[in-house]
Every structure is written in C-alpha cells, then in structure tokens.
Design an enzyme around this catalytic site. Sequence first.
Site, PDB file in Angstrom:
ATOM      1  N   LYS A  66      34.768  33.722  49.532  1.00  0.00           N
ATOM      2  CA  LYS A  66      35.767  34.174  48.560  1.00  0.00           C
ATOM      3  C   LYS A  66      37.146  34.186  49.220  1.00  0.00           C
ATOM      4  CE  LYS A  66      36.206  38.095  45.272  1.00  0.00           C
ATOM      5  NZ  LYS A  66      35.539  39.310  44.768  1.00  0.00           N
ATOM      6  N   SER A 141      34.691  39.630  39.782  1.00  0.00           N
ATOM      7  CA  SER A 141      35.791  38.818  40.241  1.00  0.00           C
ATOM      8  C   SER A 141      35.377  37.652  41.147  1.00  0.00           C
ATOM      9  CB  SER A 141      36.797  39.694  40.996  1.00  0.00           C
ATOM     10  OG  SER A 141      36.218  40.225  42.164  1.00  0.00           O
ATOM     11  N   SER A 165      31.420  43.061  41.071  1.00  0.00           N
ATOM     12  CA  SER A 165      31.979  41.705  41.164  1.00  0.00           C
ATOM     13  C   SER A 165      31.097  40.631  41.749  1.00  0.00           C
ATOM     14  CB  SER A 165      33.273  41.737  41.973  1.00  0.00           C
ATOM     15  OG  SER A 165      34.338  41.941  41.102  1.00  0.00           O
TER      16      SER A 165
END
Length: 487
Positions: A66, A141, A165
């Site tokens: 990420k 997310s 997330s």
Amino acid sequence: MYRGKSITQLREELDSEKVTPEDLFSKANQLAHYFQDDYNSFVTIIDKCKYRKSDSKLNGIPYALKDNFSTTGILTTASSNILKDYVPVYDATVYKKLKDAGAILVGKTVLDELAMGGTGTTGHTGVVKNPWDKECMIGGSSAGSAASVALGIVPFSIGSDTGDSVRKPASHGGLVGFKPTYGRISRYGLFAFASSLDHVAMFARNVKDVAIVTDILKGKDPNDMVTLNDDDKCYADLLDKDIKGKKLFYIKEMCGKDAYKDIDDKDLSEVISTFHEMLDKLRKKGFIIEEVSVDKTLLEAIYPTYMVISCAEATSNNSNLTGIQFGPRGEGNSIEEIMFDARTKGFSELIKRRFILGSYILQKENQEKLFLNAGRIRHIIVDKMNELFKEYDGMIAPCSGGPAQKFESTSEKLSDRYLILENHLAIGNFGGFPSITVPYAMIDDMPVGLNITGRVREDDLVLNIAYKIEEETGLKDIYSKVGDIDV
Ligand code: GLN
C-alpha cells in the site's frame, strides 16, 4: 501459468526449480501493466526486479505494498496530492522485513486518500475498480492492494486497517484479509492515520498464506514501542489443530436470522441466509456456535465512536502535512498563508471534512464531552467483548450487508439501516483484537466474506478457526479470471 497462484503454490514451483524469482516478477509486472488502465491498482509499478535471496518461505514471491508505507527511493504518496512527489528516505519495518525475506516488490498500491474512507474512489490518481465487476467498488481504503490480489497479479499484498480497511475490501474481493493483534506487527514507517487504531494487515488467497506472511512480519521492533514480544510460535504450523468444541458467538442484533426482517433488501437477506447456512455447516464440523444478545445502543455507538476517535487522531497526526516539510510548496507571504494554500489544494473534500471534525472534537471546550467520552464508550464496547471472550473463543459475523456496491450508489454516508452490520469490524480496532475475513459465499457472482474476531494475542487460534472454516466454504484460492491474458 503464474496468474492467480497462491504463495503456497508458487513456493512449490520455486523450490522444485520449475520457475525462478525473476520469472515470477516479470509475469507479475506484465499483469500489473495489463490491468492498470482498467482497474487502477497501482500508483507506481516497479519495472526492475530487486531481489535479495533468503531462505524464508517468501523468498522469490512477488507482492504489492500500500502506498502509505515508507519505501526509500520509491515514490510514496498515500494517494494524496499533498504527497504527490514525496520520495522517502527511510524504510518501513514491514518493507524492510519483506526485502530481507526475499519477497519482490511489484508495485505501490492506490488507497483512499491518507487511508481515510472505504470506497477506493478518493485516491489522487483515480478510482480502483472491482475485478469481479468493473461497475462496482472493491472498497477501501486498501483498494489497490485488494484489487491486485483479486486480479491474480500478486499472491499477497500489504494494507493497513484502522476501521476495516483490509477486512472489508477482502470481503468484496473474494480474499482472505487478516489484521493481527495490535502490536503484533510494527507500524514504523506506516503513515499514521489514527495511531490507537492503526494496524498493519494483509491480503492473500488463503488462510495459510496470511499465516506465512504474519510469521515473517511479526515481532518486537525498537522503532515501534507498542510491538509485542511474546510470540515465537510459527502460526503457519498451527493451523490444522482440532477445533471440536471451540465456541463462537454471533450477535443477534447484528446478524440474527430476524435482525432485518422488516427491511426489504435482497442482498441483505441473502447475506443473512447464506451466513446461517454456513453456521449450520460449521456446527456439523464440530464448532459450537451460539447466539448472544448485546444492547443495540452499544452496537449503534460503534460508528460514531470510531469517527470521533479516528478524526481527532487523524487531525493531530497529519498536522505535519503543511506543504513545507513535504509536498508541493503552497503560495503566500507568511507561513500561515503558505500552509493554508498547500492544505487547501492538497486535500480532497473528504479529508477536509474529517480534519474539521477532528479539530472541533479536539477543541479544549469539546474534549471532555466528545473525545474523552468516545474513549469511554470504546472501553465499554471492548469490555463487553472481553466478557464474551471469557466464554467464547471468537465472534463470527458477515463482513457487511451485501457484496460490493455499484459506484453510483456509494457515498461516505452509510445507510442507517445497516449501520451495525456495515461498521462492526471497527470493534477489532477498538480492542486490538486479531480479526480475519474469509470468503464464504457468492451472491449474484460477487463474493462475500465472513469475519472471525478473537482474543487479544491469540492470533494463532483465530487463524486456526479461519483455516477450518475455509475447508467448508469451497472458496479457497479464488480470483477473478477477467481479462484475456495468459501468463
Ligand atoms: N472506512 C473506514 C474509514 O472511513 C476505515 C478506514 C481504514 O480502516 N483505514 O475511516
């Protein structure tokens, strides 16, 4: 064929010298480019195979990270305009450990800006699409990390989970998503969103693979004072323990058979019915699963409590994003003007809204009523869970009220009706409990996941339970076969 294989499968191929790490990287790189325009998993795709040999189980395995983990010399944006040119000068512990383990970075993935949000639509480089249906979000997310595994580009990826997330997009992407106990994995180099809730977490295609990744990442880190020092078990070796007599509960008000009987929603009723069918199968397998009742007011407090705490902590943590130390310099004649300009241009509406909320909550006259009270409610919720965990080994629940939603129907505003079912995963962050998503059903060709949350520090038991559940679902190692590419 490389695409869609799990860590375990690729490990065998590497060990028998059918393939080399360089081959795997080049296939992953090809897939990453092939799907980028349509699905937008990556902020940055790495084109050069950087690989340091080791004798770990992840040696030679490609993965995605990420874009809110610090990587020396590699652009790290947190999907925000305010960091769009930021190239870090230090490595996150997670990245360093993966490098040392011989895992190969394929790309940095798109997130909802600064990891706030749950749709995968707010990153500065555009929207992430769901590999199972391009009209749908994959959730956030950690949207790009989820999509890259769901497309079969990489066998695992790293995300962060502050409210849900990783575990929610795992549900929408047909993946296993695991958030270990708070402190199990170092957060050093993960851009802080809400420090008391932030966890490093990961996606893979089966439970054994997330155990393998956790084994590599866990451990004490002097750079993160809250990391735990108490677990030298090898989780991947403990998955197959007998679960007969293990006790799970589900909450009647959250996912009981009649919890939503007055609501006319096909997806929701299928989630509830498929969930209860799965519970029956698990009971036959030897699990004891019971219904418990929890005060609905407490469950309805999860979302506001999460918002108050996370917005306040996020406002404080992100106050270093001034456009002075990092990112594009704002215009103006004083420090205040420069900061005002940089932050006005640098953040999207969602972020600004949350920072306004956070600043309000942290104002001296509001702290007692808002911030400290939210902390007290958090404790009441965690105490309730710990009381239940005296009798039960874990909680079981669907991850959400339906499969991934279409883009046009998503907004930050969540439906009041499903508030509990949509937001309960934050309990895992409130208490730092280990918590895992496993796909359990397909609804109209879209995957849905169930969640197991267990006692703090008992990551091995949560993984063991999930491993046994996975045997019943028939949905191990799935990925979306979309696209016309054969690598
Ligand atoms: N969806 C939640 C939010 O909007 C959780 C985000 C997260 O876990 N990073 O903040």
